[in-house]
Enzyme design. Structure first.
Site, PDB file in Angstrom:
ATOM      1  N   SER A   1       7.323  -7.241   2.726  1.00 46.10           N
ATOM      2  CA  SER A   1       6.378  -8.283   2.322  1.00 46.10           C
ATOM      3  C   SER A   1       7.102  -9.343   1.493  1.00 46.10           C
ATOM      4  O   SER A   1       7.831  -9.027   0.548  1.00 46.10           O
ATOM      5  CB  SER A   1       5.252  -7.685   1.497  1.00 46.10           C
ATOM      6  OG  SER A   1       4.514  -8.710   0.865  1.00 46.10           O
TER       7      SER A   1
ATOM      8  N   SER B   1       8.408 -14.047   6.964  1.00 46.31           N
ATOM      9  CA  SER B   1       7.550 -14.829   6.048  1.00 46.31           C
ATOM     10  C   SER B   1       8.345 -15.860   5.243  1.00 46.31           C
ATOM     11  O   SER B   1       8.086 -16.077   4.058  1.00 46.31           O
ATOM     12  CB  SER B   1       6.776 -13.910   5.094  1.00 46.31           C
ATOM     13  OG  SER B   1       5.925 -13.057   5.818  1.00 46.31           O
TER      14      SER B   1
ATOM     15  N   LYS C   1      -4.906 -19.722  -2.634  1.00 45.46           N
ATOM     16  CA  LYS C   1      -4.718 -18.503  -3.424  1.00 45.46           C
ATOM     17  C   LYS C   1      -3.225 -18.244  -3.629  1.00 45.46           C
ATOM     18  O   LYS C   1      -2.781 -17.873  -4.716  1.00 45.46           O
ATOM     19  CB  LYS C   1      -5.389 -17.339  -2.686  1.00 45.46           C
ATOM     20  CG  LYS C   1      -5.357 -16.011  -3.386  1.00 45.46           C
ATOM     21  CD  LYS C   1      -6.352 -15.042  -2.756  1.00 45.46           C
ATOM     22  CE  LYS C   1      -5.981 -14.610  -1.355  1.00 45.46           C
ATOM     23  NZ  LYS C   1      -5.111 -13.416  -1.313  1.00 45.46           N
ATOM     24  N   SER C   2      -2.432 -18.450  -2.568  1.00 41.72           N
ATOM     25  CA  SER C   2      -0.981 -18.206  -2.647  1.00 41.72           C
ATOM     26  C   SER C   2      -0.328 -19.102  -3.690  1.00 41.72           C
ATOM     27  O   SER C   2       0.456 -18.642  -4.524  1.00 41.72           O
ATOM     28  CB  SER C   2      -0.315 -18.477  -1.294  1.00 41.72           C
ATOM     29  OG  SER C   2      -0.905 -17.729  -0.289  1.00 41.72           O
TER      30      SER C   2
ATOM     31  N   ARG D   1       0.982 -18.038  -7.789  1.00 40.20           N
ATOM     32  CA  ARG D   1       2.359 -18.331  -8.194  1.00 40.20           C
ATOM     33  C   ARG D   1       2.358 -19.243  -9.426  1.00 40.20           C
ATOM     34  O   ARG D   1       3.083 -19.003 -10.396  1.00 40.20           O
ATOM     35  CB  ARG D   1       3.115 -19.007  -7.038  1.00 40.20           C
ATOM     36  CG  ARG D   1       3.535 -18.048  -5.932  1.00 40.20           C
ATOM     37  CD  ARG D   1       3.860 -18.800  -4.634  1.00 40.20           C
ATOM     38  NE  ARG D   1       4.452 -17.919  -3.631  1.00 40.20           N
ATOM     39  CZ  ARG D   1       3.773 -17.067  -2.882  1.00 40.20           C
ATOM     40  NH1 ARG D   1       2.455 -16.960  -3.045  1.00 40.20           N
ATOM     41  NH2 ARG D   1       4.383 -16.314  -1.979  1.00 40.20           N
TER      42      ARG D   1
ATOM     43  N   ASP E   1      -1.405 -13.864   8.226  1.00 35.13           N
ATOM     44  CA  ASP E   1      -2.792 -13.866   7.742  1.00 35.13           C
ATOM     45  C   ASP E   1      -3.774 -14.539   8.689  1.00 35.13           C
ATOM     46  O   ASP E   1      -4.989 -14.409   8.507  1.00 35.13           O
ATOM     47  CB  ASP E   1      -2.875 -14.536   6.366  1.00 35.13           C
ATOM     48  CG  ASP E   1      -2.485 -13.592   5.238  1.00 35.13           C
ATOM     49  OD1 ASP E   1      -2.415 -12.369   5.495  1.00 35.13           O
ATOM     50  OD2 ASP E   1      -2.243 -14.062   4.120  1.00 35.13           O
TER      51      ASP E   1
ATOM     52  N   ARG F   1     -10.775 -11.162   5.094  1.00 41.86           N
ATOM     53  CA  ARG F   1     -10.436 -11.849   6.348  1.00 41.86           C
ATOM     54  C   ARG F   1     -11.159 -11.257   7.559  1.00 41.86           C
ATOM     55  O   ARG F   1     -11.371 -11.957   8.549  1.00 41.86           O
ATOM     56  CB  ARG F   1      -8.920 -11.855   6.556  1.00 41.86           C
ATOM     57  CG  ARG F   1      -8.194 -12.547   5.436  1.00 41.86           C
ATOM     58  CD  ARG F   1      -6.909 -13.218   5.840  1.00 41.86           C
ATOM     59  NE  ARG F   1      -6.216 -13.724   4.660  1.00 41.86           N
ATOM     60  CZ  ARG F   1      -6.562 -14.802   3.970  1.00 41.86           C
ATOM     61  NH1 ARG F   1      -7.592 -15.530   4.369  1.00 41.86           N
ATOM     62  NH2 ARG F   1      -5.895 -15.177   2.903  1.00 41.86           N
TER      63      ARG F   1
END
Length: 407
Positions: free
Chosen positions: A144, A172, A22-23, A27, A291, A365
């Protein structure tokens, strides 16, 4: 829809094809909108990625991205540079409670025309797309990483590129590096030196090229948990994965070694194998992979071992406050959990209550992290289809490895 997971046992050997990350997908979908010459393979079939693709293709002046946090952040930046387009970007009730001010302020510092429709600092927001000339902006580094990535993804389309200064300790980092690596793959030049990221403007026409999205490591985490809770000798093979992944959650390989799970890479697959039992207390700093905190906490609870997880400050602004949600649900099952603003401590416990109904808080999740508990005790998962946000075929895939599931 609620589902019941009967007490189950995994097959000795099984294999799963997991949808694209998904990440990475979100993008690359945005980059494809900026550079139409790009083609994409193995794009995530998650709700979030479908919402992202739909929003990018929409000609409406109201774009609703529902629960998709990544899409909200990335599209805020995208529409800010889409000259001549005026759009109101909105989402679900929970999305309207998730802060966007830090990103909006940074875009406004670059000259963007963005205003709040309801509450200051929160969606919905009204964006009037325009050419952005300014190229220097600062951002707190511990926010974030999606705010940072949102700026980086549009940077090559700014008149003078972007010089982004990150203030304080950067969190991150893998997600930031993922964004920069994907920019590199399409020929956009960037550098990340100390706390300054520079992206050069790109006026060249892209050569047509196809990029393949790697499968999602966050989705793989549930199989690491399943193997950790299974008998020694259990194997699950997952595809399609790269040995040198851009995804921070590939830290799972090292983390789950501590649970006796060995990972072997071969071509585009990874095989997870339970090689030993390890009931030692666990301690992990997950600042670069928050996550997977829910998965690890549930693994430790199922094994009856203590765990100390730190670096979790971003979990409070996810689909729900994940630290509070973990505490409430694990304590329903008979565990004991202490939380702070950025940490979780799970006390060791010897028993798990049966047929407890796990609330999922609109959080995919929560549903998936608790599912492996069925290897120890029957449980009920409420609002089970929430998994479609990132992994629509999750329950079918669990059945294929041996889980007994009824509606």
């Amino acid at each position: 829809m609620h589902i019941t997971l009967q007490k189950s046992k995994t097959a000795k050997q099984s294999s799963i094809q997991i949808t694209g990350s998904k990440s990475e997908s979100n993008r690359l979908l945005l980059l494809k909108a900026l550079y139409p010459e790009i083609s994409l393979d193995n794009v995530s079939n998650s709700d979030d990625s479908q919402l992202m693709a739909k929003a990018l293709a929409s000609s409406s002046n109201i774009v609703d991205i529902n629960h998709a946090g990544t899409a909200m952040r990335f599209l805020t930046a995208f529409f800010a540079v889409l000259e001549g387009r005026e759009v109101v970007l909105t989402g679900s009730k929970r999305m309207k409670e998730r802060p966007i001010k830090i990103l909006v302020n940074a875009l406004q510092d670059l000259g963007a025309d963005i205003s709040y429709v309801e509450n200051e600092g929160f969606p919905p927001i009204k964006i009037k797309g325009k050419k952005l000339i300014k190229n220097k902006v600062s951002l707190k580094a511990n926010v974030s990483s999606q705010y940072i990535s949102a700026l980086l993804l549009i940077a090559s389309k700014l008149e003078n590129g972007l010089e982004l200064t990150l203030e304080g300790e950067v969190t991150s980092i893998p997600y930031i590096k993922m964004t920069l690596s994907l920019l590199d793959e399409i020929g956009v030049e960037s550098s990340f030196i100390n706390n300054t990221i520079t992206v050069k403007p790109n006026t060249k026409t892209q050569k047509p090229k196809t990029l393949t999205v790697e499968s999602d490591w966050s989705s793989a985490s549930y199989y690491f948990s399943i193997v950790a809770l299974s008998d020694v000798g259990t194997e699950i093979t997952l595809s399609s994965y790269k040995e040198n992944s851009l995804q921070g959650d590939s830290a799972l390989i090292d983390i789950y070694k501590a649970f006796g799970v060995e990972t072997v890479s071969y071509k585009n697959t990874i095989t997870l194998k339970k090689v030993s039992e390890n009931k030692e207390p666990k301690s992990f700093n997950l600042v670069n992979a928050p996550d997977i905190a829910q998965t690890i906490a549930v693994t430790c609870f199922a094994l009856g071992i203590a765990c100390d997880l730190t670096g979790l400050h971003t979990l409070k602004i996810k689909e729900t406050d994940r630290l509070v949600a973990l505490k409430v649900e694990i304590e329903k099952l008979g565990g004991k959990v202490d939380i702070t603003n950025d940490s979780l401590y799970l006390h060791p416990s010897n028993s798990i209550k049966e047929m407890v109904s796990i609330a999922t808080y609109h959080d995919h999740r929560m549903a998936m992290a608790f599912a492996p508990l069925a290897l120890k005790t029957p449980i009920i998962i409420e609002d089970a289809m929430v998994v479609s946000k990132s992994y629509p075929t999750f329950w079918d895939d669990l059945k294929s490895v041996g889980f007994k599931i009824t509606q």
